[in-house]
Design an enzyme around this catalytic site. Structure first.
Site, PDB file in Angstrom:
ATOM      1  N   ASP A 134     -15.074 -57.389 -76.621  1.00  0.00           N
ATOM      2  CA  ASP A 134     -15.880 -56.247 -77.077  1.00  0.00           C
ATOM      3  C   ASP A 134     -15.359 -54.970 -76.429  1.00  0.00           C
ATOM      4  O   ASP A 134     -15.683 -53.880 -76.847  1.00  0.00           O
ATOM      5  CB  ASP A 134     -17.350 -56.332 -76.651  1.00  0.00           C
ATOM      6  CG  ASP A 134     -17.898 -57.720 -76.616  1.00  0.00           C
ATOM      7  OD1 ASP A 134     -17.219 -58.612 -77.112  1.00  0.00           O
ATOM      8  OD2 ASP A 134     -19.015 -57.877 -76.110  1.00  0.00           O
ATOM      9  N   ASP A 135     -14.585 -55.118 -75.359  1.00  0.00           N
ATOM     10  CA  ASP A 135     -14.113 -53.939 -74.647  1.00  0.00           C
ATOM     11  C   ASP A 135     -12.752 -53.452 -75.116  1.00  0.00           C
ATOM     12  O   ASP A 135     -12.228 -52.480 -74.600  1.00  0.00           O
ATOM     13  CB  ASP A 135     -14.020 -54.240 -73.141  1.00  0.00           C
ATOM     14  CG  ASP A 135     -15.382 -54.514 -72.537  1.00  0.00           C
ATOM     15  OD1 ASP A 135     -16.373 -54.065 -73.130  1.00  0.00           O
ATOM     16  OD2 ASP A 135     -15.438 -55.182 -71.495  1.00  0.00           O
TER      17      ASP A 135
END
Ligand code: ATP
Ligand code: MG
Length: 661
Positions: A529-530
């Site tokens: 997600d990063d």
């Protein structure tokens, strides 16, 4: 060994498991698994039908083998000079007394027990006592708020809560019993009432007279437990009976109740500990993690004790009374294996980095070095070097990617360039190490967790879930099960399947991004997600952070993506500077240039947001999801902040963001 573990997992693991005590050997199959959602419910079983007990294997087995008088636990208190120790025999006796007490108040096999204790010896004692009687422990880090504790109590409905009245952390006193009282009131409101709360009187922090008391429910530990016999029969359990329940640190959302069972977890923690730290019986081992986290379960308690190791348990804070405390402890106990997290390495590096301070002095003074006696630098330098640290042999790191500059400081300054670093990649869910160096077995690369442990088949897949070979980067998955794998999320098998097995059918999905270099080394790039997509370039936050932290004046950095009209996503960097360095426009440019030079212009941050401190979970991890919201000014969507160590940091960052630095 690795080859055999992949080609013949059943033979490999049954040989290792045979070194432990089993009341009855497992059934025909060493393991059975379905890791593919397309074939029905996910299920993983190891050593099913085998009857054992992990407490017996940690304690009785070691005492019987002749090491009863060896120190199992050294306890170092918050204050200098306050310490204690227990041999394997003494630890067994203490565990038996508590186990007998719990049995007496009606705790039975399969019952949950919530443990909310600081790093006193009573914490591992409590875990082992639960294991001895087949109760399922759920340790809640004694730093969590009453709400977080109540949430967990309501979720697992324990028979009893074990706690203490208060604890000193550095120079601060924390009234744990008050927090428990509040949490129990809240739980009662949610229909869960607890009959017994066993309270350890931590006299160094608070006398019992000052403790608020709930008659009929609260019981002083010291009044009851020591009266029980020092032997206690073992509750023999199936290898697949639950051992504990532990909530993940919550960096990515609502914490998940990870469930581990007995047999596979036992073999996994024992074996990973032994090989990844090159453990020898003469070692003195210290892991700075709190037992409130998986690291404290697998590598303060179970893994080392299963190996008969001597473990240091530290109650205090690494910067109390000053930033040299860790090395003071290393010298005091002659610690040979030291295991910690990058966040601690970076914070100690920020306080006193010999190499960095020297370069500053030489830069200012050119050749002649003249240092006034009150020059702060000369003091901070000694935080590490005033201690010998000669006993150290192996260093370890866990929790986040360790950026190469912190790795080098750890290696060169702390380890005097002679101790290999085991950068262990793993998760609460995996029970133990998955990708890790084996000290001395292969060359290290700073910042790489290197290669998989025995029995682990990591694969990197693309967005479609297709395995990619050779040099590549993508989503990190694992093919096939391993003994220490978690078996479900407590009470929510569906979330277990959805989160971990549905994204890429056929594999366990770790949630982490990873790249593999031409030599086959693995580089963790942070959570998927990063990953930031700037004009079509996929950039791992870890990479940009690493470039920023390599700047001599940057102590810590956290990078997130924000919407960008042209590039799709832009890079927004929160930066904490080295102690005493003022923020300036010139410095901003030089930080951006550090990224340009090391990665390329496409990765240059659009914004640098000065951060006196970063929001971290209580286990020390940066909470990027909150930073993402601050960066994109979605301040009413900060989400669950209950697992933050210092919630005030968030307001500080918002205020600084408003002032448009
Ligand atoms: P949550 O799952 O609730 O968001 P969390 O993932 O932080 O919390 P943990 O299980 O404690 O909870 O941490 C595991 C994660 O920590 C890994 O998925 C990885 O992102 C990171 N990690 C741990 N060790 C390493 C390492 N050596 N190198 C890189 N990343 C690591
Ligand atoms: Mg996680």
């Amino acid at each position: 060994m690795y080859r055999r573990s992949i080609e013949d997992p059943a033979g490999f693991w049954s040989d290792i498991a045979s070194e432990f005590y089993w009341k009855q050997k497992w059934g025909q199959e060493v393991y059975s698994e379905n890791m593919d959602v397309r074939n029905g419910t996910i299920s993983i079983e190891w050593f099913k039908g085998g009857i054992t007990n992990i407490c017996y294997n940690c304690l009785d087995r070691n005492v019987e083998s002749g090491i009863g008088d060896k120190i199992a636990l050294y306890w170092e208190g918050n204050e200098l000079g306050v310490d204690g120790s227990l041999t394997y025999r003494q630890l067994l006796e203490r565990v038996c007394q508590l186990a007998n007490y719990m049995k007496d108040i009606g705790v039975r096999k399969g019952d949950a027990v919530v443990i909310y204790l600081p790093m006193l010896m009573e914490l591992p004692i409590a875990m082992l006592a639960c294991a001895r009687i087949g109760a399922v422990h759920s340790v809640v880090f004694a730093g969590f708020s009453a709400e977080s504790l109540a949430q967990r109590i309501v979720d697992c409905k324990p028979k009893v809560v074990l706690t203490c009245n208060a604890v000193m952390r550095g120079s601060k006193i924390i009234y744990l019993k008050d927090i428990v009282d509040k949490a129990l009131t809240e739980s009662t409101g949610n229909g869960i009432s607890i009959d017994t709360c066993l309270v350890f009187e931590n006299q160094l922090a608070m006398k019992r007279e000052a403790t608020k008391w709930h008659e009929g429910r609260d019981v002083w530990w010291q009044d009851v437990v020591p009266k029980y016999p020092t032997t206690c029969s073992v509750e023999w359990v199936d290898a697949e009976d639950p051992l504990f329940l532990l909530y993940t640190s919550g960096s990515t959302g609502k914490p998940k109740g990870v469930l581990h069972t007995t047999g596979g977890y036992m073999i996994w923690t024992a074996t990973t500990f032994k090989y990844a730290f090159d453990y020898k019986p003469s070692d003195i081992y210290w892991c700075t993690a709190d037992c409130g986290w998986i690291t404290g379960h697998s590598y303060v308690s179970y893994g080392p004790l299963l190996n008969g190791a001597t473990v240091v348990v530290f109650e205090g804070a690494p910067n109390y009374p000053d930033s040299g405390r860790c090395w003071d402890i290393v010298d005091k106990y002659n610690v040979t294996i030291f295991y910690t997290a990058p966040t601690l390495v970076r914070s100690l590096m920020r306080e006193g980095d010999e190499a960095r301070n020297f370069s500053n002095i030489t830069r200012i003074c050119h050749v002649k070095i003249y240092v006034p006696s009150d020059f702060n630098c000369s003091l901070t330098m000694q935080y590490v070097t005033r201690y010998s640290r000669k006993s150290l042999r192996v260093l370890g790191s866990v929790g986040e990617p360790i950026n190469p500059s912190a790795w080098r400081w750890y290696y060169n300054v702390v380890g005097d360039s002679r101790c290999p670093i085991s950068d262990t990649w793993w998760q609460t869910e995996t029970g133990g190490f998955m990708i890790t160096p084996l000290p001395g077995a292969w060359p290290q690369k700073p910042g790489s967790a290197t290669f998989p442990f025995f029995g682990v088949q990591p694969v990197i897949v693309d967005e479609k879930g297709t395995e990619i070979e050779g040099e590549c980067s993508g989503y990190l998955c694992v093919k096939g099960s391993w003994p220490g794998a978690f078996r479900t999320l407590y009470g929510d098998h569906e979330r277990y399947e959805t989160t971990y097995f549905k994204p890429f059918p056929g594999y366990y999905f770790t949630g982490d991004g990873c790249s593999r270099d031409k030599d086959g080394y693995h580089w963790l790039t942070g959570r998927v997600d990063d990953v930031i997509n700037v004009s079509g370039h996929r950039i791992g936050t870890a990479e940009v952070e690493s470039a920023l932290v390599s700047h001599p004046q940057c102590a810590e950095a956290a990078v997130v993506g924000v919407e960008h009209e042209i590039k799709g996503q832009g890079i927004y960097a929160f930066v904490t500077l080295v102690e005493g360095v003022p923020y300036s426009e010139e410095l901003r440019k030089s930080l951006v240039n550090a990224v340009r030079n090391q990665i390329g212009a496409f990765a240059a941050p659009d914004t640098i947001h000065w951060a006196p401190a970063l929001p971290k979970t209580r286990s020390g991890k940066i909470m990027r999801r909150i930073l993402r919201k601050i960066a994109s000014r979605q301040l009413d969507e900060l989400g669950d902040t209950s697992t933050l160590a210092e919630p005030a940091v968030v307001d500080q960052l918002i205020a600084l963001g408003n002032s448009k630095i």
